[in-house]
Design a protein around this motif. Structure first.
Motif, PDB file in Angstrom:
ATOM      1  N   GLU A  61       0.866  -1.185   0.000  1.00  0.00           N
ATOM      2  CA  GLU A  61       0.000   0.000   0.000  1.00  0.00           C
ATOM      3  C   GLU A  61       0.900   1.231   0.000  1.00  0.00           C
ATOM      4  N   ALA A  62       1.560   1.473  -1.127  1.00  0.00           N
ATOM      5  CA  ALA A  62       2.597   2.501  -1.173  1.00  0.00           C
ATOM      6  C   ALA A  62       2.048   3.908  -0.941  1.00  0.00           C
ATOM      7  N   GLN A  63       0.872   4.212  -1.483  1.00  0.00           N
ATOM      8  CA  GLN A  63       0.326   5.563  -1.327  1.00  0.00           C
ATOM      9  C   GLN A  63      -0.018   5.847   0.124  1.00  0.00           C
ATOM     10  N   LYS A  64      -0.617   4.864   0.790  1.00  0.00           N
ATOM     11  CA  LYS A  64      -0.931   5.037   2.222  1.00  0.00           C
ATOM     12  C   LYS A  64       0.368   5.107   3.035  1.00  0.00           C
ATOM     13  N   ALA A  65       1.350   4.301   2.639  1.00  0.00           N
ATOM     14  CA  ALA A  65       2.642   4.326   3.326  1.00  0.00           C
ATOM     15  C   ALA A  65       3.247   5.727   3.263  1.00  0.00           C
ATOM     16  N   LEU A  66       3.130   6.350   2.108  1.00  0.00           N
ATOM     17  CA  LEU A  66       3.707   7.683   1.941  1.00  0.00           C
ATOM     18  C   LEU A  66       3.077   8.685   2.905  1.00  0.00           C
ATOM     19  N   ALA A  67       1.764   8.605   3.105  1.00  0.00           N
ATOM     20  CA  ALA A  67       1.090   9.553   4.008  1.00  0.00           C
ATOM     21  C   ALA A  67       1.613   9.419   5.434  1.00  0.00           C
ATOM     22  N   PHE A  68       1.779   8.177   5.906  1.00  0.00           N
ATOM     23  CA  PHE A  68       2.291   7.972   7.265  1.00  0.00           C
ATOM     24  C   PHE A  68       3.786   8.306   7.341  1.00  0.00           C
ATOM     25  N   ALA A  69       4.526   7.980   6.268  1.00  0.00           N
ATOM     26  CA  ALA A  69       5.960   8.284   6.248  1.00  0.00           C
ATOM     27  C   ALA A  69       6.191   9.795   6.283  1.00  0.00           C
ATOM     28  N   GLN A  70       5.370  10.552   5.566  1.00  0.00           N
ATOM     29  CA  GLN A  70       5.488  12.009   5.577  1.00  0.00           C
ATOM     30  C   GLN A  70       5.221  12.566   6.967  1.00  0.00           C
ATOM     31  N   ARG A  71       4.269  11.945   7.672  1.00  0.00           N
ATOM     32  CA  ARG A  71       3.970  12.395   9.035  1.00  0.00           C
ATOM     33  C   ARG A  71       5.150  12.102   9.970  1.00  0.00           C
ATOM     34  N   ALA A  72       5.735  10.906   9.845  1.00  0.00           N
ATOM     35  CA  ALA A  72       6.892  10.558  10.681  1.00  0.00           C
ATOM     36  C   ALA A  72       8.041  11.533  10.430  1.00  0.00           C
ATOM     37  N   TYR A  73       8.284  11.822   9.168  1.00  0.00           N
ATOM     38  CA  TYR A  73       9.377  12.736   8.815  1.00  0.00           C
ATOM     39  C   TYR A  73       9.093  14.151   9.300  1.00  0.00           C
ATOM     40  N   PHE A  74       7.836  14.589   9.195  1.00  0.00           N
ATOM     41  CA  PHE A  74       7.456  15.924   9.658  1.00  0.00           C
ATOM     42  C   PHE A  74       7.693  16.056  11.165  1.00  0.00           C
ATOM     43  N   LEU A  75       7.324  15.019  11.918  1.00  0.00           N
ATOM     44  CA  LEU A  75       7.444  15.084  13.379  1.00  0.00           C
ATOM     45  C   LEU A  75       8.893  14.977  13.843  1.00  0.00           C
ATOM     46  N   ASN A  76       9.723  14.258  13.084  1.00  0.00           N
ATOM     47  CA  ASN A  76      11.118  14.102  13.506  1.00  0.00           C
ATOM     48  C   ASN A  76      12.015  13.918  12.283  1.00  0.00           C
TER      49      ASN A  76
END
Length: 381
Positions: free
Chosen positions: A192-207
């Motif tokens: 689920e690459a598109q959904k993965a990207l949304a969560f990955a962007q959040r992880a990167y934004f937070l730290n």
């Protein structure tokens, strides 16, 4: 990359090499669908630490030592949990989250460090059942613990909650970078690459200063084929790597796919010169970079220099096989055969003898290759 993850990657690469470098689709087929070919690819690259559930079936197909790898995986898992910690004390949770959440997660992790697993689980479950304001993050953290340690009963209980949030939840509501990272990793495992990207962007934004969160962002972009967008992030992740080990990193994959061999060679050289703990692996990767740049002679010199100082048997096997392959690239089949047969462990190590058979085949000596392969085939398992 943590020291333990570096060793795990090296041993995984060696196990894959010993299998004859099975394709990821073949690994998926032999694992009877326990992992997809995409997940097998991610496991073999190990740009971030794979879950044990994804790693184990790949290891079974490669006929690797599960006990050895489980020990390496647990070490890497523990180091990953403390990767962003200033203090060497285990279990600290130092992300930009509410202190109440950090306190709960610290307590959970310290229970785990003390091997009080039931106490750790009961504590987080009690917080979740109280509908704690941080229930989502706590559930994700607990689920990840169950998932990686293959607690089937507990996974079944929390799987629907996690799956629901993965598909319908708002990543912006997550306040923990690690929670977002966990879900991004799960989404990638499920293709689920598109959904993965949304969560990955959040992880990167937070730290944005934690290498694992930068890497997972890269992984999601790569899964979507967005190599150009991923390259700046991959470069940043590499710069955050205190070991400077480029092998199997997202940056290496991007530079290969985009055929930017000059940059790949330059960064491979920097990695080789700066790396001390994993010198043999860095040498092997730098040699690969040189070969891609058409500098096979230089690659041979790098591999021979590294072999001269290498003492670990698994590392020496990896290096001498790479050296033989470089000689073959040059058309020097007799040198390739000599390098393999002169290695001290040659007579006892079927991986080296298998590579001799490969060299003989490439040199056109098919009868000799067949004879050796028949001997290896008839060896007791």
């Amino acid at each position: 990359m943590s020291e333990a993850l570096g060793v795990l990657r090296g041993r995984l690469k060696e196990a894959h090499l010993a299998s004859g470098e099975l394709s990821t689709r073949e690994i998926s087929r032999r694992a009877h669908g326990a992992v997809s070919h995409t997940t097998a690819h991610q496991v073999l690259r190990a740009a971030t630490l794979p879950s044990w559930r994804a790693l184990e079936p790949v290891l079974c197909v490669l006929e690797a030592d599960l006990d050895e790898f489980k020990s390496l995986w647990i070490r890497a898992r523990n180091e990953e949990a403390n990767d962003d910690v200033a203090s060497p004390a285990p279990g600290n949770y130092r992300e930009p989250v509410h202190p109440a959440l950090a306190a709960k997660l610290n307590l959970f992790r310290q229970y785990c460090t003390l091997e009080e697993e039931e106490k750790a689980k009961d504590f987080l479950i009690s917080q979740i059942e109280k509908q704690d304001s941080h229930a989502v993050e706590l559930t994700i953290e607990l689920y990840d613990y169950f998932y990686d340690y293959d607690d089937t009963e507990s996974i079944g209980k929390y799987e629907p909650v996690i799956q629901n949030f993965m598909h319908h939840g708002n990543p912006e509501k997550l306040q923990s970078a690690h929670s977002a990272y966990i879900l991004a990793r799960r989404c990638l495992e499920q293709n689920e690459a598109q959904k993965a990207l949304a969560f990955a962007q959040r992880a990167y934004f937070l730290n944005p200063l934690q290498r694992g969160y930068v890497n997972i962002h890269c992984e999601a972009l790569i899964a979507l084929g967005l190599y150009r967008e991923a390259e700046p992030l991959a470069t940043a992740a590499h710069e955050l790597d205190s070991h400077h080990l480029l092998i199997h990193s997202p940056l290496a994959e991007i530079l290969k796919v985009t055929r930017n061999f000059s940059k790949l060679e330059r960064i491979g050289k920097e990695s080789y010169e700066k790396t001390r703990a994993f010198r043999g692996l860095a040498a092997s990767f730098y040699a690969d970079c040189l070969i891609l740049s058409g500098k096979t002679g230089q690659a041979i010199s790098v591999l021979k220099e590294s072999l001269a100082s290498s003492k670990e048997e698994w590392e020496r096997v990896h290096l001498v096989v790479r050296l033989a392959q470089a000689y073959c690239q040059q058309g020097s089949f007799s040198d390739a055969q000599s390098a393999l047969q002169e290695e001290q462990s040659h007579s006892a190590d079927p991986r080296l003898r298998l590579e001799v058979a490969n060299v003989l085949a490439r040199a056109g000596e098919l009868q000799a290759s067949v004879a050796l392969l028949e001997t290896l085939h008839n060896m007791p398992q």
